[in-house]
Design a protein around this motif. Structure first.
Motif, PDB file in Angstrom:
ATOM      1  N   GLY A  47       0.818  -1.209   0.000  1.00 33.28           N
ATOM      2  CA  GLY A  47       0.000   0.000   0.000  1.00 33.28           C
ATOM      3  C   GLY A  47       0.853   1.260   0.000  1.00 33.28           C
ATOM      4  N   LYS A  48       0.389   2.277   0.700  1.00 34.46           N
ATOM      5  CA  LYS A  48       1.108   3.551   0.752  1.00 34.46           C
ATOM      6  C   LYS A  48       2.085   3.612   1.921  1.00 34.46           C
ATOM      7  CE  LYS A  48      -2.608   6.161  -1.508  1.00 34.46           C
ATOM      8  NZ  LYS A  48      -1.878   6.268  -2.792  1.00 34.46           N
ATOM      9  N   ASN A  49       2.321   2.482   2.555  1.00 38.20           N
ATOM     10  CA  ASN A  49       3.255   2.439   3.678  1.00 38.20           C
ATOM     11  C   ASN A  49       4.694   2.485   3.175  1.00 38.20           C
ATOM     12  OD1 ASN A  49       1.259   1.891   5.941  1.00 38.20           O
ATOM     13  ND2 ASN A  49       0.777   0.252   4.509  1.00 38.20           N
ATOM     14  N   ILE A  50       5.535   3.184   3.917  1.00 37.68           N
ATOM     15  CA  ILE A  50       6.921   3.400   3.505  1.00 37.68           C
ATOM     16  C   ILE A  50       7.846   3.254   4.711  1.00 37.68           C
ATOM     17  CG2 ILE A  50       6.268   4.977   1.639  1.00 37.68           C
ATOM     18  CD1 ILE A  50       7.092   7.292   3.507  1.00 37.68           C
ATOM     19  N   PHE A  51       9.142   3.372   4.450  1.00 36.89           N
ATOM     20  CA  PHE A  51      10.122   3.496   5.526  1.00 36.89           C
ATOM     21  C   PHE A  51      10.439   4.967   5.757  1.00 36.89           C
ATOM     22  CE2 PHE A  51      10.977  -0.942   4.451  1.00 36.89           C
ATOM     23  CZ  PHE A  51      11.078  -1.492   5.714  1.00 36.89           C
ATOM     24  N   ASP A  52      10.726   5.649   4.668  1.00 32.73           N
ATOM     25  CA  ASP A  52      11.141   7.047   4.755  1.00 32.73           C
ATOM     26  C   ASP A  52      10.897   7.688   3.399  1.00 32.73           C
ATOM     27  OD1 ASP A  52      12.684   9.471   4.788  1.00 32.73           O
ATOM     28  OD2 ASP A  52      13.853   8.664   6.443  1.00 32.73           O
ATOM     29  N   LYS A  53      10.279   8.852   3.392  1.00 36.84           N
ATOM     30  CA  LYS A  53       9.976   9.506   2.117  1.00 36.84           C
ATOM     31  C   LYS A  53      11.227   9.887   1.344  1.00 36.84           C
ATOM     32  CE  LYS A  53       9.448  14.109   4.212  1.00 36.84           C
ATOM     33  NZ  LYS A  53       8.519  15.237   4.426  1.00 36.84           N
ATOM     34  N   GLU A 199       7.449   0.842   7.532  1.00 31.75           N
ATOM     35  CA  GLU A 199       7.530   1.448   8.866  1.00 31.75           C
ATOM     36  C   GLU A 199       6.369   2.396   9.164  1.00 31.75           C
ATOM     37  OE1 GLU A 199       8.631   1.397  12.275  1.00 31.75           O
ATOM     38  OE2 GLU A 199      10.532   1.003  11.256  1.00 31.75           O
ATOM     39  N   TYR A 200       6.003   3.245   8.199  1.00 31.81           N
ATOM     40  CA  TYR A 200       4.958   4.255   8.422  1.00 31.81           C
ATOM     41  C   TYR A 200       3.969   4.293   7.258  1.00 31.81           C
ATOM     42  CZ  TYR A 200       8.246   6.052  11.914  1.00 31.81           C
ATOM     43  OH  TYR A 200       9.091   6.175  12.973  1.00 31.81           O
ATOM     44  N   PRO A 201       2.719   4.644   7.500  1.00 34.35           N
ATOM     45  CA  PRO A 201       2.101   4.816   8.825  1.00 34.35           C
ATOM     46  C   PRO A 201       1.806   3.497   9.530  1.00 34.35           C
ATOM     47  CG  PRO A 201       0.480   5.177   7.113  1.00 34.35           C
ATOM     48  CD  PRO A 201       1.792   5.000   6.410  1.00 34.35           C
ATOM     49  N   VAL A 202       1.904   2.383   8.786  1.00 34.85           N
ATOM     50  CA  VAL A 202       1.720   1.069   9.416  1.00 34.85           C
ATOM     51  C   VAL A 202       3.011   0.275   9.284  1.00 34.85           C
ATOM     52  CG1 VAL A 202       0.414  -1.093   9.435  1.00 34.85           C
ATOM     53  CG2 VAL A 202      -0.744   1.054   8.863  1.00 34.85           C
ATOM     54  N   ARG A 203       3.500  -0.213  10.399  1.00 35.44           N
ATOM     55  CA  ARG A 203       4.670  -1.097  10.381  1.00 35.44           C
ATOM     56  C   ARG A 203       4.179  -2.497  10.041  1.00 35.44           C
ATOM     57  NH1 ARG A 203       9.213  -2.332  15.036  1.00 35.44           N
ATOM     58  NH2 ARG A 203      10.240  -0.558  14.065  1.00 35.44           N
ATOM     59  N   LYS A 204       4.618  -3.012   8.898  1.00 34.74           N
ATOM     60  CA  LYS A 204       4.190  -4.340   8.463  1.00 34.74           C
ATOM     61  C   LYS A 204       5.359  -5.310   8.582  1.00 34.74           C
ATOM     62  CE  LYS A 204       0.269  -2.996   5.641  1.00 34.74           C
ATOM     63  NZ  LYS A 204      -0.542  -3.309   4.452  1.00 34.74           N
ATOM     64  N   MET A 205       5.101  -6.433   9.250  1.00 36.50           N
ATOM     65  CA  MET A 205       6.129  -7.424   9.539  1.00 36.50           C
ATOM     66  C   MET A 205       5.660  -8.802   9.080  1.00 36.50           C
ATOM     67  SD  MET A 205       8.284  -5.579  11.667  1.00 36.50           S
ATOM     68  CE  MET A 205       9.069  -6.721  12.796  1.00 36.50           C
ATOM     69  N   ILE A 206       6.604  -9.586   8.555  1.00 34.44           N
ATOM     70  CA  ILE A 206       6.305 -10.974   8.207  1.00 34.44           C
ATOM     71  C   ILE A 206       7.042 -11.881   9.183  1.00 34.44           C
ATOM     72  CG2 ILE A 206       6.428 -12.774   6.462  1.00 34.44           C
ATOM     73  CD1 ILE A 206       6.401 -10.681   4.322  1.00 34.44           C
ATOM     74  N   LYS A 207       6.298 -12.684   9.925  1.00 31.48           N
ATOM     75  CA  LYS A 207       6.904 -13.608  10.880  1.00 31.48           C
ATOM     76  C   LYS A 207       7.585 -14.759  10.142  1.00 31.48           C
ATOM     77  CE  LYS A 207       3.703 -12.765  14.720  1.00 31.48           C
ATOM     78  NZ  LYS A 207       2.772 -13.395  15.690  1.00 31.48           N
ATOM     79  N   LEU A 208       8.760 -15.135  10.633  1.00 33.28           N
ATOM     80  CA  LEU A 208       9.513 -16.211   9.993  1.00 33.28           C
ATOM     81  C   LEU A 208       9.275 -17.566  10.644  1.00 33.28           C
ATOM     82  CD1 LEU A 208      12.924 -14.405   9.323  1.00 33.28           C
ATOM     83  CD2 LEU A 208      10.867 -14.494   7.897  1.00 33.28           C
ATOM     84  N   VAL A 209       8.781 -17.573  11.864  1.00 35.65           N
ATOM     85  CA  VAL A 209       8.474 -18.840  12.549  1.00 35.65           C
ATOM     86  C   VAL A 209       7.090 -18.749  13.173  1.00 35.65           C
ATOM     87  CG1 VAL A 209      10.862 -19.456  13.019  1.00 35.65           C
ATOM     88  CG2 VAL A 209       9.627 -18.070  14.676  1.00 35.65           C
TER      89      VAL A 209
END
Length: 209
Positions: A47-53, A199-209
């Protein structure tokens, strides 16, 4: 008497102004990002989530990511599987190990992802930048081992920034070098390892275990 009244009014006005300033600052202060977790096989929309503009080439709206596999393997086993050697695949890391400027990488966390561009039209101009796609765990983080990444994904030509044709998909192998002298494989698995996708505005993470 009038002087006392004016003094009281001045104090009250100052307090109101201070309270208003505090309310404004609290209302406009940057909030901690919301965190969303995904698991193997689950489709993640960047989506529109980013780390840093300011990160070059990062405009991934329309891209979708699926973790297809993740495993922690001894480096010799990993190199043998891909018919590589440390001398060929990790010359800088090997030199640093020999010079004792960094601990030896003796495990690789191999993360395989499937990336699809469904709607992003900025092909060749912008897309995904893997520079900040770190492997995170409790009190631990490590970046993609770029030398290995280059060998494993030759089509990327050594760049962590890429785009995929609209409507097309591409598979990537993301290698993370693990030093057991820093964290043991057992402890790493116990510390909820994940790869951060935004990271922003939503921090999205993929779990590895």
């Amino acid at each position: 008497m009038k002087k006392r009244v004016f003094a009281v009014l001045a104090v009250m006005l100052a307090l109101f102004a201070c309270a208003g300033r505090i309310a404004y600052v609290n209302g406009t202060a940057e909030k901690a990002p919301k965190t969303s977790y995904y698991v193997k096989g689950e489709e993640l929309s960047i989506g529109k989530n980013i780390f840093d503009k300011y990160i070059d080439g990062e405009q991934a709206d329309g891209y979708y990511v699926i973790l297809t596999n993740a495993k922690l393997v001894p480096i010799e086993e990993f190199l043998q599987e891909y018919k590589l050697t440390k001398e060929k695949a990790m010359p800088k890391a090997l030199r640093a190990e020999k010079e004792n400027t960094m601990p030896a990488v003796d495990y690789i966390y191999e993360v395989k992802i499937h990336v699809t561009n469904k709607t992003n039209a900025l092909v060749g101009k912008a897309g995904i930048n893997l520079m900040r796609w770190d492997l995170l765990a409790t009190d631990f983080s490590v970046q993609i081992q770029q030398e290995l990444y280059t060998c494993l994904n030759p089509f990327a030509k050594g760049s962590l920034t890429f785009s995929v044709k609209k409507g097309a998909s591409r598979d990537f192998i993301l290698p993370y070098g693990i030093c057991s002298s820093v964290i043991s494989p057992e402890k790493l698995k116990q510390r909820n390892p994940s790869v951060i996708i935004s990271e922003y505005p939503v921090r999205k993470m993929i779990k590895l275990v």
